[in-house]
Design an enzyme around this catalytic site. Structure first.
Site, PDB file in Angstrom:
ATOM      1  N   LYS A  81       1.801  -3.648  -3.724  1.00  0.00           N
ATOM      2  CA  LYS A  81       1.600  -2.342  -4.345  1.00  0.00           C
ATOM      3  C   LYS A  81       1.984  -1.230  -3.370  1.00  0.00           C
ATOM      4  O   LYS A  81       1.836  -1.375  -2.151  1.00  0.00           O
ATOM      5  CB  LYS A  81       0.129  -2.219  -4.771  1.00  0.00           C
ATOM      6  CG  LYS A  81      -0.211  -1.013  -5.650  1.00  0.00           C
ATOM      7  CD  LYS A  81      -1.671  -1.089  -6.074  1.00  0.00           C
ATOM      8  CE  LYS A  81      -2.090   0.107  -6.913  1.00  0.00           C
ATOM      9  NZ  LYS A  81      -3.508  -0.003  -7.364  1.00  0.00           N
ATOM     10  N   SER A 156      -4.456   0.834 -12.157  1.00  0.00           N
ATOM     11  CA  SER A 156      -3.317   1.477 -11.522  1.00  0.00           C
ATOM     12  C   SER A 156      -2.286   0.507 -10.950  1.00  0.00           C
ATOM     13  O   SER A 156      -1.191   0.908 -10.569  1.00  0.00           O
ATOM     14  CB  SER A 156      -3.807   2.386 -10.390  1.00  0.00           C
ATOM     15  OG  SER A 156      -4.464   1.614  -9.382  1.00  0.00           O
ATOM     16  N   SER A 180      -8.583  -1.744 -11.441  1.00  0.00           N
ATOM     17  CA  SER A 180      -7.138  -1.538 -11.337  1.00  0.00           C
ATOM     18  C   SER A 180      -6.317  -2.785 -11.059  1.00  0.00           C
ATOM     19  O   SER A 180      -5.096  -2.728 -11.075  1.00  0.00           O
ATOM     20  CB  SER A 180      -6.832  -0.485 -10.263  1.00  0.00           C
ATOM     21  OG  SER A 180      -7.192   0.794 -10.696  1.00  0.00           O
TER      22      SER A 180
END
EC number: 6.3.5.7
Length: 482
Positions: A81, A156, A180
């Site tokens: 990420k 997210s 997330s």
């Protein structure tokens, strides 16, 4: 089955047996990503592919394989990420505020993957500074759900989830502050793990809410998730929140035997009309199969769960406001050009560098720490957070695992996030963010599809540092639904 559809453990076996070589594997995945990026409705899981570097790493990995070296991730392409440090690589948290910023060191979680032979293939898209649940607040474009490109992948960590679901990586790292990892895993039909707070180092992950953040893996199946969690878990002397306790072999614990284990069903998670009928039906069917395997079903209550979303919002926004204070355009962040006094400089840097969602959370968090709301709202939220912890502690005196839907609904359409019913939004938050508030481990595993063929997720929750039972129950579910 295509090679890129295999799991980490399966592809490692093929690499080890010389049925495929690492450079060919990496090149194939990169070409698939590049081909998809030509489409108007591209998935856009990645902000950047480390093409030349990944291919060079693949050559070195193959040499190590040829020399008989055997590591659990040797030659396996993984993604990270865009809020995780990877030395000398761009890291923007999908924000204009950090445009062009390069990480000065590598996060322990990323380094542990590399130390076990992984090839980091690229950095994935995300909601700006991890603030959002659809990956639509990214400054660099939206990510689409590989299962249906008209839908969001969740957030997210939507880029990481989409990369794994689209077979653009065999696994990925994400971060989970209020669901997330688990929510996008559910929406994309893959596995996502939020370990116990303190099990995995947070160092090198851009802080959103420091008492809630946790790094974890997204994978294609439970066994891969157990493997990646084992690798990234463990004490780090530079990380004040990690505990120096042994990390079990989670893969070895996957024996499929759950006879005698007690499953808790909290009425607060099921006794509501807001859960989509398909979601409730699939989750209850899955629980029935676990019962058939010898698990005992126990009704429990988490009376303060209904306050979870409001407590989470108060705690998270206050911590966001504190953590985002460093992005002022001087210490970190966007540097506006022009003649400004100090206040104007700060204002311009933040107005241009940060999107609406992030600015709104900073403002709300700042408001909550003011004299008017600090005692009446924020301090009260901290007290309810403690009550929630006590609820879970009491529940785990009688059960081994708590099972719930990961989300009461499946992935929504792109562009509709502002149209979500507030009551449904609060309920959806309570399934996942409550777990962050009390620091427990939890994971989402695929649980069928709804009438529109969109994935449903089932969530397994255990007490702190008892990931073994979590993985064991999740694996039994996976075996029963293959």
């Amino acid at each position: 089955m295509e090679l890129n559809e295999l799991t980490i453990i399966q592809i490692r076996e093929k690499l080890k047996n010389k049925e495929i070589d690492a450079p060919t594997l990496v090149d194939s995945i990169i070409k698939n990503i590049e081909e998809d990026n030509k489409r108007d409705d591209k998935i856009y899981a990645y902000l950047e592919i480390f093409k030349e570097e990944a291919l060079e790493q693949a050559k070195k990995a193959q040499e190590r394989i040829n020399n008989g070296e055997d590591l659990p991730l040797l030659g396996v392409p993984l993604a990270i990420k865009d809020n995780l440090c990877y030395k000398d690589h761009l890291m923007t948290a999908s924000s204009k505020m950090l445009e062009g910023y390069k990480a000065p060191y590598t996060a322990p979680t990323v380094q542990r993957l590399i130390d076990n032979g992984a090839i980091i293939i690229g950095r994935t898209n995300m909601d700006e500074f991890a603030m959002g649940g659809t990956t639509e607040t990214s400054n660099y474009g939206v990510t689409r759900n590989p299962k249906n490109r008209a839908h969001v992948p969740g957030g997210s960590s939507g880029g990481s989830a989409a990369a794994v679901a689209a077979n653009f990586a065999f696994g990925a790292l994400g971060s989970d502050t209020g669901g997330s990892i688990r929510q996008p895993a559910s929406f994309c039909g893959i596995v996502g793990v939020k370990p116990t707070y303190g099990r995995v180092p947070r160092l090198g992950c851009i802080a959103m809410a420091s008492s809630l953040d946790q790094v974890g893996p997204l994978t294609k199946d439970v066994k891969d998730a157990a493997l990646m969690t084992k690798i990234i878990a463990g004490f780090d002397p530079k990380e004040s929140t990690t505990l120096n306790i042994p990390v079990p072999d989670y893969v070895a614990a996957l024996d499929g035997n759950i006879k005698g284990m007690k499953i808790g069903l909290a009425k607060e998670y099921y006794d509501t009309d807001l859960i989509a009928a398909d979601v409730k039906e699939n989750v209850m069917d899955a629980i029935g199969k676990l019962k058939d395997q010898g698990a005992e079903i126990v009704d429990i209550s988490l009376p303060n769960a209904k306050y979870g979303s409001r407590v989470y919002t108060a705690v998270m926004d206050v911590e966001v406001a504190s953590n985002m204070g460093r992005y002022d355009g001087i210490r970190y962040g966007y540097h506006p050009k022009g003649d400004f006094n100090l206040d104007e400089y700060y204002y311009t840097s933040r107005s241009v560098g940060l999107a609406f969602e992030t600015r709104a959370r900073i403002l709300f968090g700042t408001l909550m720490t003011g004299k008017r709301f600090f005692y009446s709202h924020y301090q009260h939220a901290l007290k309810v957070r403690k009550l929630m912890q006590m609820d879970f502690d009491n529940a785990f005196k009688n059960v081994d695992v708590i099972v719930s839907p990961t989300s009461p609904v499946t992935a929504g359409l792109l562009g509709t996030r502002d149209q979500t019913d507030s009551a449904l939004s609060f309920l959806a938050d309570s399934y996942v963010s409550n777990i962050n508030l009390v620091g427990l481990p939890a994971m989402s595993v695929p649980c069928g599809v709804d009438k529109n063929n969109m994935p449903i997720g089932i969530q397994f929750i255990t007490k702190q540092f008892n990931e073994v039972d979590m993985f064991r129950m999740a694996y039994a579910h996976e075996l029963a639904n293959k």
